[in-house]
Design a protein around this motif. Structure first.
Motif, PDB file in Angstrom:
ATOM      1  N   LEU A   1      69.222  53.786  36.442  1.00 32.02           N
ATOM      2  CA  LEU A   1      68.547  54.322  37.622  1.00 32.02           C
ATOM      3  C   LEU A   1      69.407  54.090  38.857  1.00 32.02           C
ATOM      4  O   LEU A   1      69.571  54.994  39.688  1.00 32.02           O
ATOM      5  CB  LEU A   1      67.175  53.656  37.786  1.00 32.02           C
ATOM      6  N   ALA A   2      69.994  52.919  38.958  1.00 34.70           N
ATOM      7  CA  ALA A   2      70.859  52.587  40.099  1.00 34.70           C
ATOM      8  C   ALA A   2      72.044  53.550  40.170  1.00 34.70           C
ATOM      9  O   ALA A   2      72.443  53.968  41.262  1.00 34.70           O
ATOM     10  CB  ALA A   2      71.340  51.146  39.998  1.00 34.70           C
ATOM     11  N   GLU A   3      72.594  53.911  39.022  1.00 35.06           N
ATOM     12  CA  GLU A   3      73.732  54.837  38.995  1.00 35.06           C
ATOM     13  C   GLU A   3      73.331  56.212  39.547  1.00 35.06           C
ATOM     14  O   GLU A   3      74.054  56.814  40.336  1.00 35.06           O
ATOM     15  CB  GLU A   3      74.249  54.969  37.556  1.00 35.06           C
ATOM     16  N   THR A   4      72.163  56.685  39.157  1.00 31.91           N
ATOM     17  CA  THR A   4      71.673  57.979  39.649  1.00 31.91           C
ATOM     18  C   THR A   4      71.384  57.915  41.142  1.00 31.91           C
ATOM     19  O   THR A   4      71.770  58.809  41.899  1.00 31.91           O
ATOM     20  CB  THR A   4      70.409  58.397  38.870  1.00 31.91           C
ATOM     21  N   ILE A   5      70.726  56.844  41.586  1.00 32.35           N
ATOM     22  CA  ILE A   5      70.409  56.669  43.012  1.00 32.35           C
ATOM     23  C   ILE A   5      71.699  56.596  43.829  1.00 32.35           C
ATOM     24  O   ILE A   5      71.804  57.195  44.896  1.00 32.35           O
ATOM     25  CB  ILE A   5      69.565  55.388  43.235  1.00 32.35           C
TER      26      ILE A   5
ATOM     27  N   MET B   1      63.047  58.532  48.892  1.00 30.78           N
ATOM     28  CA  MET B   1      63.023  58.453  47.431  1.00 30.78           C
ATOM     29  C   MET B   1      61.762  57.708  47.003  1.00 30.78           C
ATOM     30  O   MET B   1      61.419  56.681  47.568  1.00 30.78           O
ATOM     31  CB  MET B   1      64.250  57.717  46.916  1.00 30.78           C
ATOM     32  N   ASN B   2      61.078  58.243  46.008  1.00 30.19           N
ATOM     33  CA  ASN B   2      59.938  57.561  45.418  1.00 30.19           C
ATOM     34  C   ASN B   2      60.351  57.175  44.004  1.00 30.19           C
ATOM     35  O   ASN B   2      60.556  58.048  43.159  1.00 30.19           O
ATOM     36  CB  ASN B   2      58.711  58.472  45.415  1.00 30.19           C
ATOM     37  N   LEU B   3      60.508  55.880  43.770  1.00 30.99           N
ATOM     38  CA  LEU B   3      60.995  55.374  42.483  1.00 30.99           C
ATOM     39  C   LEU B   3      59.897  54.666  41.709  1.00 30.99           C
ATOM     40  O   LEU B   3      60.174  53.931  40.776  1.00 30.99           O
ATOM     41  CB  LEU B   3      62.166  54.410  42.721  1.00 30.99           C
TER      42      LEU B   3
ATOM     43  N   ILE C   1      62.947  60.285  39.468  1.00 30.49           N
ATOM     44  CA  ILE C   1      63.110  60.001  40.890  1.00 30.49           C
ATOM     45  C   ILE C   1      62.498  61.170  41.655  1.00 30.49           C
ATOM     46  O   ILE C   1      62.846  62.326  41.424  1.00 30.49           O
ATOM     47  CB  ILE C   1      64.602  59.876  41.254  1.00 30.49           C
ATOM     48  N   LEU C   2      61.567  60.867  42.537  1.00 30.56           N
ATOM     49  CA  LEU C   2      60.994  61.901  43.389  1.00 30.56           C
ATOM     50  C   LEU C   2      61.692  61.832  44.740  1.00 30.56           C
ATOM     51  O   LEU C   2      61.745  60.772  45.358  1.00 30.56           O
ATOM     52  CB  LEU C   2      59.491  61.700  43.574  1.00 30.56           C
ATOM     53  N   LEU C   3      62.255  62.958  45.171  1.00 34.85           N
ATOM     54  CA  LEU C   3      62.838  63.055  46.499  1.00 34.85           C
ATOM     55  C   LEU C   3      61.798  63.759  47.359  1.00 34.85           C
ATOM     56  O   LEU C   3      61.565  64.959  47.219  1.00 34.85           O
ATOM     57  CB  LEU C   3      64.143  63.856  46.455  1.00 34.85           C
TER      58      LEU C   3
ATOM     59  N   ILE D   1      64.142  64.467  40.010  1.00 35.75           N
ATOM     60  CA  ILE D   1      65.432  64.241  39.359  1.00 35.75           C
ATOM     61  C   ILE D   1      65.215  63.229  38.233  1.00 35.75           C
ATOM     62  O   ILE D   1      64.801  62.100  38.493  1.00 35.75           O
ATOM     63  CB  ILE D   1      66.482  63.708  40.361  1.00 35.75           C
ATOM     64  N   LYS D   2      65.512  63.637  37.003  1.00 38.33           N
ATOM     65  CA  LYS D   2      65.259  62.766  35.852  1.00 38.33           C
ATOM     66  C   LYS D   2      66.384  61.783  35.560  1.00 38.33           C
ATOM     67  O   LYS D   2      66.137  60.676  35.109  1.00 38.33           O
ATOM     68  CB  LYS D   2      65.002  63.615  34.605  1.00 38.33           C
TER      69      LYS D   2
END
Length: 137
Positions: free
Chosen positions: A23-27, A73-75, A81-83, A111-112
């Motif tokens: 998740l951190a990588e995507t964020i 971002m809503n995590l 991930i909801l933007l 974003i999945k």
């Protein structure tokens, strides 16, 4: 010696470092892509999540209008991930990235994973540029 207060950027970095590595990588990818769009996009933690806002000069406005907020971002919903674009209804988006018809004018992009983040990067950049083109300076 007292610990100095973290800058907004450092607070976002610290937040991301505490996340699951995938998740951190995507964020991190999304963060870098968003910040690269324009030098007047800044970041901070708002509503307990990384968020991005316009830091340049604007005409005065009611803070409840969220005119400075680009996206939050809503995590908190599992792996997606909801933007959240608080004023997303004003964005012209023909790509289908932005979803929802909320009474408060927000729109959401989902974003999945990192692959989806990369494949939707141009759509995200276009949406943010459209948003920035409507700023009342």
């Amino acid at each position: 010696m007292a610990k100095s207060k973290l800058s907004e950027k450092e607070q976002v970095t610290e937040y991301i470092q505490k996340l699951d590595p995938s998740l951190a990588e995507t964020i991190t990818f999304l963060r870098q892509a968003i910040l690269a769009i324009d030098g007047e996009i800044s970041e901070h933690i708002k509503w307990n999540s990384p968020s991005f806002y316009y830091s340049g000069d604007m005409k005065p406005f009611n803070p409840k209008e969220y005119k400075r907020d680009i996206l939050v971002m809503n995590l908190h919903r599992g792996t997606t991930i909801l933007l959240v674009f608080p004023t997303g209804a004003k964005i012209t988006d023909t790509s289908g990235l932005l979803e929802g018809n909320y009474p408060d004018g927000r729109k959401i992009a989902k974003i999945k994973d990192l692959d989806e983040a990369k494949s939707r990067q141009k759509d995200l950049e276009n949406a943010i540029r459209n948003w920035m083109g409507q700023i009342e300076k």
